[in-house]
Design a protein around this motif. Structure first.
Motif: not given
Length: 142
Positions: A109-123
């Motif tokens: 995942h890139v630019h995760y600091q801007e995420a509005v939808l968290r995706i806990p997938d281990g990546l």
């Protein structure tokens, strides 16, 4: 023998083909991608420019470049998004949803600091992008 994957815009006027394997696959959470895709996250496949070819409808493509980092292209007929050129990275994002036959295997995942939808997938969750693409390489917690 190289793999070929084909896709097109919403109406089919613009067709694209990619050859080989993508350089990267994953999810972008940046505000620009979210606004462009009208969704909380954008699934990307990044290719070297020589691996990407518009096989039909080049004259139907239009583009917009909000920043020097990305030139987004879409079909003038239907508005369907086709690809984004990233000149600084030397890569082209052909949206994963366009390439139905490509086995989508996201790696980060890139630019995760801007995420509005968290995706806990281990990546891995990158603050921006990997160092080799001009980013900090910093990772964040899920």
């Amino acid at each position: 023998m190289s793999q070929h994957y084909r896709g097109g815009c919403f109406c089919g006027a613009v067709q694209v083909e990619v050859v080989g394997a993508p350089e990267a696959m994953g999810y972008c959470h940046c505000e620009s991608c979210r606004h462009w895709s009208a969704g909380p996250v954008n699934a990307f496949t990044l290719w070297k420019p020589e691996a990407v070819q518009i096989t039909q409808g080049r004259e139907e493509l239009d583009s917009y470049q909000k920043t020097p980092n990305s030139r987004r292209q879409w079909c003038r007929r239907c508005g369907g998004h086709v690809l984004t050129e990233h000149p600084g990275m030397g890569l082209v994002d052909v949206y994963a949803a366009l390439l139905a036959d490509l086995p989508f295997e996201p790696r980060l995942h890139v630019h995760y600091q801007e995420a509005v939808l968290r995706i806990p997938d281990g990546l891995p969750k990158m603050k921006d992008v990997p160092v080799e693409l001009g980013g900090s390489g910093e990772t964040l917690d899920e």
